[in-house]
Each structure stands twice: as C-alpha cells, then as structure tokens.
Design a protein around this motif. Structure first.
Motif, PDB file in Angstrom:
ATOM      1  N   CYS B  24      40.431  20.780 -11.258  1.00  0.00           N
ATOM      2  CA  CYS B  24      38.973  20.923 -11.319  1.00  0.00           C
ATOM      3  C   CYS B  24      38.502  20.688 -12.752  1.00  0.00           C
ATOM      4  O   CYS B  24      38.921  21.394 -13.666  1.00  0.00           O
ATOM      5  N   CYS B  44      30.619  24.495 -10.529  1.00  0.00           N
ATOM      6  CA  CYS B  44      31.085  23.442  -9.621  1.00  0.00           C
ATOM      7  C   CYS B  44      30.033  22.343  -9.515  1.00  0.00           C
ATOM      8  O   CYS B  44      28.897  22.603  -9.148  1.00  0.00           O
ATOM      9  N   CYS B  47      32.113  17.499  -7.515  1.00  0.00           N
ATOM     10  CA  CYS B  47      32.628  16.173  -7.884  1.00  0.00           C
ATOM     11  C   CYS B  47      33.646  15.652  -6.871  1.00  0.00           C
ATOM     12  O   CYS B  47      33.984  14.491  -6.878  1.00  0.00           O
ATOM     13  N   CYS B  50      38.769  18.243  -6.296  1.00  0.00           N
ATOM     14  CA  CYS B  50      39.688  19.186  -5.654  1.00  0.00           C
ATOM     15  C   CYS B  50      40.087  18.657  -4.272  1.00  0.00           C
ATOM     16  O   CYS B  50      41.259  18.698  -3.894  1.00  0.00           O
TER      17      CYS B  50
HETATM   18  S1  SF4 Z   1      34.087  19.926  -6.439  1.00  0.00           S
HETATM   19 FE1  SF4 Z   1      36.040  20.943  -6.721  1.00  0.00          FE
HETATM   20  S2  SF4 Z   1      36.925  19.944  -8.507  1.00  0.00           S
HETATM   21 FE2  SF4 Z   1      34.763  19.443  -8.503  1.00  0.00          FE
HETATM   22  S3  SF4 Z   1      33.764  20.982  -9.768  1.00  0.00           S
HETATM   23 FE3  SF4 Z   1      33.701  21.748  -7.673  1.00  0.00          FE
HETATM   24  S4  SF4 Z   1      35.499  22.988  -7.396  1.00  0.00           S
HETATM   25 FE4  SF4 Z   1      35.822  21.764  -9.242  1.00  0.00          FE
END
Ligand code: SF4
Ligand code: SF4
Lengths: 221, 74
Positions: B24, B44, B47, B50
């Motif tokens: 992340c 978060c 994106c 993850c």
């Molecule tokens: S989508 Fe997943 S990887 Fe991206 S910021 Fe959020 S928790 Fe982190």
C-alpha cells in the motif's frame, strides 16, 4: 568509380564494419538491377538470399487471408530485406518485394552469408544489432495494437455497463479484464489513458463517463 | 456525498501473507490479529494496488460505472 565495398558501406547494417570485412562481403555480394514494377522475390518461395538496397525503392507486400494485398513497408537505399528467414531452417520469403522505381541492390546467398558469419564476428554483431532494432520496433507495434483494441473494447464495455438499468454494477478491474479477454494491468493503464483524454473520470470507486461521442468514437475508431 | 468507499477485505479468503500491507503506497493497511484491515481509511486513495498484489483475491476494489449526468442527480 566507387568500389563495391564503398557502396556496401552505405548499407546501414554494414555501416560500422571495418573495410577488411566489407571487402569480404563484397566478394560474395552479387549486384542486381530491377526495372520499375519487377518482382524481386515472391512470398512463400524458399529463402535463398538476403538483399541490400543500394539505389531505388521497393515495396514489401503480403497477401492477406482474404486475398487482399497488404503493403507492409517501403524500402529505400541503405535498407535490407529477407535477412530474418535466412537464419531459419527451411526459411521462406515472408513477403513479396517489388521494385517501385529502378532498383540496384546486392544479393548475398544464404550459404555465403552464413559462411561469412563464421569468420566475421563483427558482421554477426552488426546483424544482431539490426535484428534487435527490428524486435524493439515490433514489440512497440504489438503493444500499440493491443492497447488500441483494448481501448476500443473497454470504451464499448463502459458504455454498455453504464446503460444497464438503475443499479450500477460494481466491478473490479480484474473482472473487467476477464470480461474483455485481457489482463488487469492493461485495464488499469487504459482507464488512466481514457481519463487523461477526458473521456472518463476516475472518481475514487467510480468510473464516471464524461463524453459519449468521444467514447463511441473509440469503439468505432 | 458519496460514502468514503474502502477496499473490501474477505478474511475467509485471506491467508495473511501481508502483501497488501507491504504494497500500500500510503500505508493505509495494517495487519491485525484476524488479518489485514484499513487502519487509516482517510489515507486510502483507492489506488487498487492492494487488490493487484493480493494472490487470494481477498482484497478487492470494485468500481461503479456511471454517466456523469446521473452522478450529479444522486
Ligand atoms: S487502495 Fe489499497 S493499496 Fe491503495 S491506498 Fe487503499 S488500501 Fe492502500
Ligand atoms: S494480500 Fe491478500 S491474502 Fe495477503 S494479507 Fe492481504 S488480503 Fe490477505
């Protein structure tokens, strides 16, 4: 009078080679002349030689599955053709090459070129460099083509999904990729591209379609 | 206002490999006693990194596909 070795020097694959190597090549390079419209090699014939254009232009074409002639490239002075199948066991000419004006070229027979390579590592390296450039070019081309088709398919998919009733579907990029027969990375990148072009907006967990005409153009473009 | 949607984590599928935590970019995910969870939800950015990393498809970031005019009227 320019020597054969001098004019071979003007061929881009050979340009960096020392004169001793050029002399060796000159010994086996057979000069040939073709009139406008004359066929130099035919697609599907066994590959017997590689060709290096000294003067004039040639057209490289293939016959598509539907019987239509597709022009793949236009070659000019300094360029070479038929080097790739030369290194294949039972290689055949991959395309038909025709002179578009008066063409002067050098033909080097398969067995002669291979014999030269055994004693001239510099020539081998020069050919490898040329192959590496071609491979690079093809890799870019393949990526470009598949990106373009994914772009069109994704645009169509987004338009379809946005039309389906009151409940908007919730899909992951992996699910979209599976539906479109591609990989997740491709979807991520293509969504980014569509957003860069203001056709959509990525709004946290939403793909917001902005431009119907633009998206439809992607489908049919 | 739309809710601040977060990646969905299915702890039944998760084998706690920790890749989502590790990858992340904003350190929004942490490993808890039962598995990963979004510890800093405001960090978060959705994106989807993850989701991309998760070998078990245990963490997912689904998207809604909407027309801009419909979105305004919501
Ligand atoms: S989508 Fe997943 S990887 Fe991206 S910021 Fe959020 S928790 Fe982190
Ligand atoms: S990457 Fe997937 S399997 Fe690994 S800890 Fe995160 S959610 Fe669980």
């Amino acid at each position: 009078m320019i020597s054969k070795a001098d004019s071979l020097h003007a061929i881009s694959v050979f340009a960096q080679l020392p004169s001793a190597t050029l002399e060796d090549i000159a010994r086996v390079a057979v000069p040939r002349a073709y009139e406008t419209g004359q066929t130099i090699i035919f697609e599907g014939d066994p590959c017997t030689a590689a060709y290096f254009v000294a003067r004039g232009h040639a057209r490289v074409a293939r016959v598509s599955a539907g019987g239509r002639e597709q022009v793949l490239a236009r070659l000019g002075p300094g360029q070479s053709f038929n080097t790739v199948p030369l290194f294949q066991e039972d290689g055949v000419n991959r395309a038909t090459v025709r002179a578009v004006d008066e063409v002067r070229l050098y033909a080097i027979a398969k067995k002669d070129l291979i014999a030269l390579l055994r004693t001239n590592p510099k020539l081998g390296l020069a050919l490898l460099r040329d192959f590496a450039d071609r491979l690079d070019h093809l890799t870019d081309l393949v990526e470009d083509l598949s990106l373009r088709t994914v772009r069109g398919r994704l645009a169509r998919f987004l338009l379809e999904q946005a039309e389906t009733g009151a409940v908007s579907p919730r899909l992951t990029q992996a699910e979209i990729a599976a539906r479109l027969g591609t990989v997740r990375e491709m979807i991520g990148r293509t969504l980014g591209d569509l957003a860069d072009d203001n056709l959509i907006r990525m709004d946290r967990d939403r793909i917001v379609l902005l431009d119907r005409q633009g998206l439809e153009h992607e489908v049919h473009g | 206002m739309n809710d601040w949607v977060l990646p969905q984590i299915d702890l039944d599928r998760c084998d706690r490999c920790g890749l989502c935590v590790h990858h992340c970019p904003t350190q929004a995910v942490e490993m808890g006693g039962r598995g990963p969870f979004i510890a800093r939800s405001l960090d978060c950015t959705y994106c989807t990194d993850c989701e991309a990393m998760c070998p078990q498809v245990a963490i997912i970031c689904p998207f809604e596909i909407v027309w801009v005019e419909r979105e305004v009227s919501r």
